[in-house]
Design an enzyme around this catalytic site. Structure first.
Site, PDB file in Angstrom:
ATOM      1  N   THR A 159       4.197  -3.711   4.765  1.00 32.81           N
ATOM      2  CA  THR A 159       3.618  -2.308   4.568  1.00 32.81           C
ATOM      3  C   THR A 159       1.969  -2.723   4.708  1.00 32.81           C
ATOM      4  OG1 THR A 159       5.086  -1.648   3.057  1.00 32.81           O
ATOM      5  CG2 THR A 159       3.238  -1.229   3.026  1.00 32.81           C
ATOM      6  N   VAL A 171      14.001   6.976   0.378  1.00 34.92           N
ATOM      7  CA  VAL A 171      12.206   7.311   0.441  1.00 34.92           C
ATOM      8  C   VAL A 171      11.380   6.350  -0.364  1.00 34.92           C
ATOM      9  CG1 VAL A 171      10.327   8.553   0.031  1.00 34.92           C
ATOM     10  CG2 VAL A 171      11.677  10.412   1.358  1.00 34.92           C
TER      11      VAL A 171
HETATM   12  N1  ASP Z   1       6.719  -0.490  -0.961  1.00 37.84           N
HETATM   13  C1  ASP Z   1       7.574  -0.468   0.558  1.00 37.84           C
HETATM   14  C2  ASP Z   1       8.755   0.432   0.505  1.00 37.84           C
HETATM   15  O1  ASP Z   1       9.170   0.139   0.033  1.00 37.84           O
HETATM   16  C3  ASP Z   1       7.662  -1.882   1.129  1.00 37.84           C
HETATM   17  C4  ASP Z   1       6.053  -2.882   1.464  1.00 37.84           C
HETATM   18  O2  ASP Z   1       5.717  -2.961   0.835  1.00 37.84           O
HETATM   19  O3  ASP Z   1       6.688  -4.038   1.749  1.00 37.84           O
HETATM   20  O4  ASP Z   1       8.731   1.266   1.578  1.00 37.84           O
END
Ligand code: ASP
Length: 310
Positions: free
Chosen positions: A167, A196
């Site tokens: 992310t 979500v």
């Molecule tokens: N926080 C993101 C999610 O759960 C994933 C990530 O941070 O890599 O959608």
């Protein structure tokens, strides 16, 4: 006020063959955001520029390079927040947009809502003249291979989900002292359609308040949402904790209370910043005082002078 922009490329485990690409990507994004700030642009413009830069980079799980859902689809989430007014814009489950962070900004600027999802977000994008892209153009060989591997007998879906997150996010303070944050993601690998995550949720995926500072988060979204990680960290700062103490308190609370791992980038109103993570790695980079900072492993911190060409 000296402007600063800080970015992350996701918490988790980054395979060694992808490390250079992630570091190169966060450094390029920090430079892109910093160019906006040094040209007199706002922190909001800088975080959108930095995040869009990483969405366009297939090394990250956002925009092109997003992980796939259980049904091999792309469903991306993004958030942007303006610390001046606490205005926020978000999209969730969008599939045919190259830069979800720019659509999130349009939601903030052009509607009276905070978050649009799926078909409604797609219709709004069309109305705003945002170009639709084929989903195929957002899917890389790497994300397809990971999706396939997760279906193999004996695969551990949780391990795979935590394996590569990627992310992206940014926080910035501009020369006026205004704070902004932005976060964008493809979510977690093999998620259910319609899931979500934390990223588009104000207070979880990020938060910006000119009175305190800004945070962008990454990690296991369900855990982040349960502790409202970004706002929790700003709460600790309001109680007098430093950016580092507040970030560590938030991350350790998430680990002990809901067994979640992740990472954050945090800045206060004076431009004091930190990048902290409870996962093995998190690619991050910061640009301020004509200096680029970056790291990937715990305790790692490299620097280099920024030479700007006009
Ligand atoms: N926080 C993101 C999610 O759960 C994933 C990530 O941070 O890599 O959608």
């Amino acid at each position: 006020m000296r402007p600063i922009v800080l970015v992350h490329g996701g918490a988790g485990h980054i395979p060694s063959e992808r490390a250079q690409g992630s570091i190169g990507g966060v450094c390029a994004a920090a430079r892109a955001g910093y160019s906006v700030l040094t040209a007199g642009g706002s922190s909001l413009d800088a975080v959108v520029e930095a995040v869009a830069n990483m969405e366009d980079n297939p090394h990250f799980n956002a925009g092109c390079g997003s992980v796939l859902t259980a049904g091999a689809q792309v469903e991306m989430d993004a958030l942007v927040m303006d610390g001046r007014s606490l205005s926020a814009g978000a999209v969730s489950a969008v599939s045919n947009i190259a830069n979800p962070v720019k659509l999130a900004r349009l939601v903030m600027d052009k509607t009276s809502h905070v978050c649009l999802t799926a078909g409604g977000a797609a219709a709004f994008a069309r109305q705003m003249g945002v170009q639709e892209v084929p989903t195929e153009s957002l899917i890389t060989e790497y994300s397809r291979a990971r999706w396939r591997r997760n279906l193999e007998p004996g695969a551990n879906p949780v391990e795979c989900q935590m394996g590569k997150m990627g992310t992206v996010g940014a926080v910035a303070v501009d020369s006026q002292g205004n704070v902004a944050c932005a976060t964008s993601t493809g979510g977690i690998l093999n998620k259910m359609s319609g899931r979500v995550g934390d990223t588009p949720c104000v207070g979880s995926g990020g938060y910006a308040d000119d009175a305190v500072g800004g945070v962008s988060t990454t990690g296991h979204g369900e855990a982040i949402m349960k502790v409202v990680l970004a706002r929790l960290i700003l709460f600790h700062m309001e109680q007098g904790r430093s950016v580092e103490e507040a970030s560590d308190l938030g991350l350790s609370h998430m680990k002990t209370r809901v067994a979640g791992l992740g990472g954050v980038i945090t800045v206060d109103t004076k431009g004091v910043w930190t990048a902290r993570f409870s996962s093995n790695q998190m690619a991050w980079a910061a640009a301020c005082d004509q200096t680029l900072h970056w790291g990937l492993y715990k305790g790692e911190h490299f620097t280099e002078a920024i030479v700007q060409t006009i």
